[in-house]
Design a protein around this motif. Structure first.
Motif, PDB file in Angstrom:
ATOM      1  N   GLY A  12     -69.183  -7.527  62.212  1.00 51.64           N
ATOM      2  CA  GLY A  12     -68.540  -8.655  61.898  1.00 51.64           C
ATOM      3  C   GLY A  12     -69.247  -9.692  60.895  1.00 51.64           C
ATOM      4  O   GLY A  12     -68.489 -10.379  60.060  1.00 51.64           O
ATOM      5  N   ILE A  13     -70.378  -9.784  61.031  1.00 50.46           N
ATOM      6  CA  ILE A  13     -71.278 -10.686  60.183  1.00 50.46           C
ATOM      7  C   ILE A  13     -71.079 -10.230  58.855  1.00 50.46           C
ATOM      8  O   ILE A  13     -70.918 -10.893  57.719  1.00 50.46           O
ATOM      9  N   TRP A  14     -71.318  -8.831  58.695  1.00 50.83           N
ATOM     10  CA  TRP A  14     -71.165  -8.305  57.125  1.00 50.83           C
ATOM     11  C   TRP A  14     -69.772  -8.376  56.584  1.00 50.83           C
ATOM     12  O   TRP A  14     -69.720  -8.978  55.277  1.00 50.83           O
ATOM     13  N   VAL A  15     -68.761  -8.145  57.560  1.00 59.80           N
ATOM     14  CA  VAL A  15     -67.292  -8.246  57.009  1.00 59.80           C
ATOM     15  C   VAL A  15     -66.948  -9.990  56.495  1.00 59.80           C
ATOM     16  O   VAL A  15     -66.322 -10.076  55.540  1.00 59.80           O
ATOM     17  N   ALA A  16     -67.624 -10.684  57.617  1.00 57.85           N
ATOM     18  CA  ALA A  16     -67.251 -12.143  57.261  1.00 57.85           C
ATOM     19  C   ALA A  16     -67.930 -12.524  55.901  1.00 57.85           C
ATOM     20  O   ALA A  16     -67.315 -13.421  55.031  1.00 57.85           O
ATOM     21  N   TRP A  17     -69.177 -12.114  55.537  1.00 59.15           N
ATOM     22  CA  TRP A  17     -69.868 -12.512  54.276  1.00 59.15           C
ATOM     23  C   TRP A  17     -69.261 -11.884  53.136  1.00 59.15           C
ATOM     24  O   TRP A  17     -69.028 -12.565  52.417  1.00 59.15           O
ATOM     25  N   LEU A  18     -68.501 -10.689  53.289  1.00 59.34           N
ATOM     26  CA  LEU A  18     -67.858 -10.030  52.435  1.00 59.34           C
ATOM     27  C   LEU A  18     -66.661 -10.792  51.965  1.00 59.34           C
ATOM     28  O   LEU A  18     -66.297 -11.230  50.815  1.00 59.34           O
ATOM     29  N   LEU A  19     -65.848 -11.229  52.909  1.00 62.98           N
ATOM     30  CA  LEU A  19     -64.776 -12.185  52.802  1.00 62.98           C
ATOM     31  C   LEU A  19     -65.079 -13.810  52.175  1.00 62.98           C
ATOM     32  O   LEU A  19     -64.165 -14.135  51.227  1.00 62.98           O
ATOM     33  N   ALA A  20     -66.000 -14.066  52.702  1.00 58.01           N
ATOM     34  CA  ALA A  20     -66.439 -15.356  52.259  1.00 58.01           C
ATOM     35  C   ALA A  20     -67.288 -15.716  50.979  1.00 58.01           C
ATOM     36  O   ALA A  20     -66.884 -16.627  50.154  1.00 58.01           O
ATOM     37  N   ARG A  21     -67.953 -14.690  50.467  1.00 58.87           N
ATOM     38  CA  ARG A  21     -68.758 -14.448  49.290  1.00 58.87           C
ATOM     39  C   ARG A  21     -68.579 -13.767  48.371  1.00 58.87           C
ATOM     40  O   ARG A  21     -68.987 -13.893  46.963  1.00 58.87           O
ATOM     41  N   CYS A  22     -67.655 -12.826  48.265  1.00 54.19           N
ATOM     42  CA  CYS A  22     -67.168 -11.843  47.291  1.00 54.19           C
ATOM     43  C   CYS A  22     -65.863 -11.721  46.799  1.00 54.19           C
ATOM     44  O   CYS A  22     -64.966 -12.089  47.770  1.00 54.19           O
ATOM     45  N   GLN A  23     -65.805 -11.570  45.529  1.00 50.78           N
ATOM     46  CA  GLN A  23     -64.343 -11.351  45.122  1.00 50.78           C
ATOM     47  C   GLN A  23     -64.260  -9.904  44.754  1.00 50.78           C
ATOM     48  O   GLN A  23     -65.020  -9.616  43.902  1.00 50.78           O
ATOM     49  N   PHE A  24     -63.005  -9.258  45.090  1.00 51.20           N
ATOM     50  CA  PHE A  24     -62.893  -8.121  44.599  1.00 51.20           C
ATOM     51  C   PHE A  24     -61.387  -7.569  44.707  1.00 51.20           C
ATOM     52  O   PHE A  24     -60.822  -7.988  45.446  1.00 51.20           O
ATOM     53  N   PRO A  25     -60.960  -6.712  44.062  1.00 50.87           N
ATOM     54  CA  PRO A  25     -59.507  -6.067  44.253  1.00 50.87           C
ATOM     55  C   PRO A  25     -59.276  -5.513  45.776  1.00 50.87           C
ATOM     56  O   PRO A  25     -60.114  -4.984  46.354  1.00 50.87           O
ATOM     57  N   GLY A  26     -58.160  -6.153  46.094  1.00 49.96           N
ATOM     58  CA  GLY A  26     -57.802  -5.747  47.456  1.00 49.96           C
ATOM     59  C   GLY A  26     -58.382  -6.538  48.473  1.00 49.96           C
ATOM     60  O   GLY A  26     -58.359  -6.266  49.769  1.00 49.96           O
ATOM     61  N   LYS A  27     -58.973  -7.736  48.164  1.00 48.80           N
ATOM     62  CA  LYS A  27     -59.746  -8.682  49.300  1.00 48.80           C
ATOM     63  C   LYS A  27     -58.544  -8.963  50.275  1.00 48.80           C
ATOM     64  O   LYS A  27     -58.767  -9.169  51.454  1.00 48.80           O
ATOM     65  N   ALA A  28     -57.394  -9.657  49.511  1.00 49.47           N
ATOM     66  CA  ALA A  28     -56.312 -10.212  50.539  1.00 49.47           C
ATOM     67  C   ALA A  28     -55.662  -8.924  51.553  1.00 49.47           C
ATOM     68  O   ALA A  28     -55.592  -9.316  52.844  1.00 49.47           O
ATOM     69  N   LEU A  29     -55.718  -7.735  50.948  1.00 52.85           N
ATOM     70  CA  LEU A  29     -55.215  -6.610  51.952  1.00 52.85           C
ATOM     71  C   LEU A  29     -56.491  -6.481  52.874  1.00 52.85           C
ATOM     72  O   LEU A  29     -55.797  -6.135  54.204  1.00 52.85           O
ATOM     73  N   LEU A  30     -57.566  -6.716  52.453  1.00 49.03           N
ATOM     74  CA  LEU A  30     -58.628  -6.080  53.579  1.00 49.03           C
ATOM     75  C   LEU A  30     -58.652  -7.487  54.843  1.00 49.03           C
ATOM     76  O   LEU A  30     -58.469  -7.075  56.040  1.00 49.03           O
ATOM     77  N   ASP A  31     -58.471  -8.482  54.355  1.00 40.80           N
ATOM     78  CA  ASP A  31     -58.567  -9.709  55.087  1.00 40.80           C
ATOM     79  C   ASP A  31     -57.340  -9.517  55.938  1.00 40.80           C
ATOM     80  O   ASP A  31     -57.262  -9.774  57.228  1.00 40.80           O
ATOM     81  N   SER A  32     -56.008  -9.185  55.518  1.00 38.78           N
ATOM     82  CA  SER A  32     -54.863  -8.866  56.449  1.00 38.78           C
ATOM     83  C   SER A  32     -54.944  -7.727  57.464  1.00 38.78           C
ATOM     84  O   SER A  32     -54.784  -7.945  58.551  1.00 38.78           O
ATOM     85  N   LEU A  33     -55.853  -6.637  56.974  1.00 39.60           N
ATOM     86  CA  LEU A  33     -56.017  -5.689  57.886  1.00 39.60           C
ATOM     87  C   LEU A  33     -56.890  -5.829  59.052  1.00 39.60           C
ATOM     88  O   LEU A  33     -56.702  -5.771  60.240  1.00 39.60           O
ATOM     89  N   ILE A  34     -57.850  -6.807  58.738  1.00 40.56           N
ATOM     90  CA  ILE A  34     -58.857  -7.161  59.750  1.00 40.56           C
ATOM     91  C   ILE A  34     -58.214  -8.178  61.177  1.00 40.56           C
ATOM     92  O   ILE A  34     -58.342  -8.121  61.896  1.00 40.56           O
ATOM     93  N   HIS A  35     -57.228  -8.928  60.112  1.00 39.87           N
ATOM     94  CA  HIS A  35     -56.312  -9.862  61.248  1.00 39.87           C
ATOM     95  C   HIS A  35     -55.169  -9.228  61.809  1.00 39.87           C
ATOM     96  O   HIS A  35     -54.599 -10.053  62.626  1.00 39.87           O
TER      97      HIS A  35
END
Length: 229
Positions: free
Chosen positions: A29-52
């Motif tokens: 959870g800490i790693w995924v939260a850091w990834l979403l908060a600090r990184c920009q990458f293709p498919g970020k919106a899709l990953l965020d949607s899948l997590i939620h």
């Protein structure tokens, strides 16, 4: 309040399942939260949607997906069972996994909000003074994110205590193995003459959930006070 052995077993199993779910999902959870908060990458919106996604899907659907994926004859579960003799289905480990999946979005969201509130200039200052990425994260970012981590952990624990749909679909309702507090209440409600026992478990569920929320609030205040100090 006097509980029977079966009722105590359900309460203790719920605590075991919820504790295991939180313990093993927190690093991810800490790693995924850091990834979403600090990184920009293709498919970020899709990953965020899948997590939620577990927040909006019916829990039964989540349980069914776990069953076809990690059951003894599932896409991954069959391989795990053949090679390692290990299975999640119809065991308390599966109940912990189902609870972790359902509660994971709450944990990630709380930690992500805390990470986004951290002033990145503090991290940049640490980097210019020679601290590496890992040291900066451990000594600067992680302590400043502590209140959010605490809130996310306790909320995930409380949500795990109340998980029902995914659990009963994935691991069934097996006494002393997967019959957690919500499943025990469901069983008692379906049993004639067991209204008093169901009411006792209802009170316990309310007390546990309320305690978790109060502890979350207290720890969050303690964390913020410590950071200000």
């Amino acid at each position: 309040m006097i509980l029977s052995d079966a009722e105590w077993q359900a309460v203790l199993l719920s605590l075991q399942v919820s504790g295991t779910a939180v313990l093993f999902s927190l690093p991810l959870g800490i790693w995924v939260a850091w990834l979403l908060a600090r990184c920009q990458f293709p498919g970020k919106a899709l990953l965020d949607s899948l997590i939620h996604l577990p927040l909006v899907l019916p829990p039964v659907v989540v349980g069914y997906l776990l069953l076809i994926g990690l059951g003894k004859r599932g896409l991954i579960g069959e391989w795990l069972y053949q090679w390692f003799g290990f299975t999640f289905a119809f065991s308390w480990r599966g109940a912990a996994l189902a609870s972790a999946v359902i509660a994971f979005p709450l944990m990630v969201r709380a930690i992500r909000l805390a990470l986004e509130a951290v002033d990145t200039r503090l991290e940049q200052a640490a980097r210019t003074l020679g601290a590496g990425r890992w040291r900066t994260f451990v000594t600067i970012t992680l302590p400043l994110t502590l209140p959010g981590i605490i809130v996310g952990t306790v909320l995930a624990f409380a949500r795990s205590l109340g998980e029902f749909g995914a659990t009963i679909t994935f691991v069934a309702n097996i006494p002393n193995e997967t019959r957690t507090l919500p499943l025990a209440m469901y069983t008692l409600i379906e049993t004639p003459g067991a209204e008093n026992a169901a009411a006792r478990l209802c009170v316990i569920a309310i007390v546990l959930a309320l305690t978790a929320l109060l502890v979350s609030e207290w720890l969050s205040r303690w964390g913020r006070k410590r950071l200000r100090g």
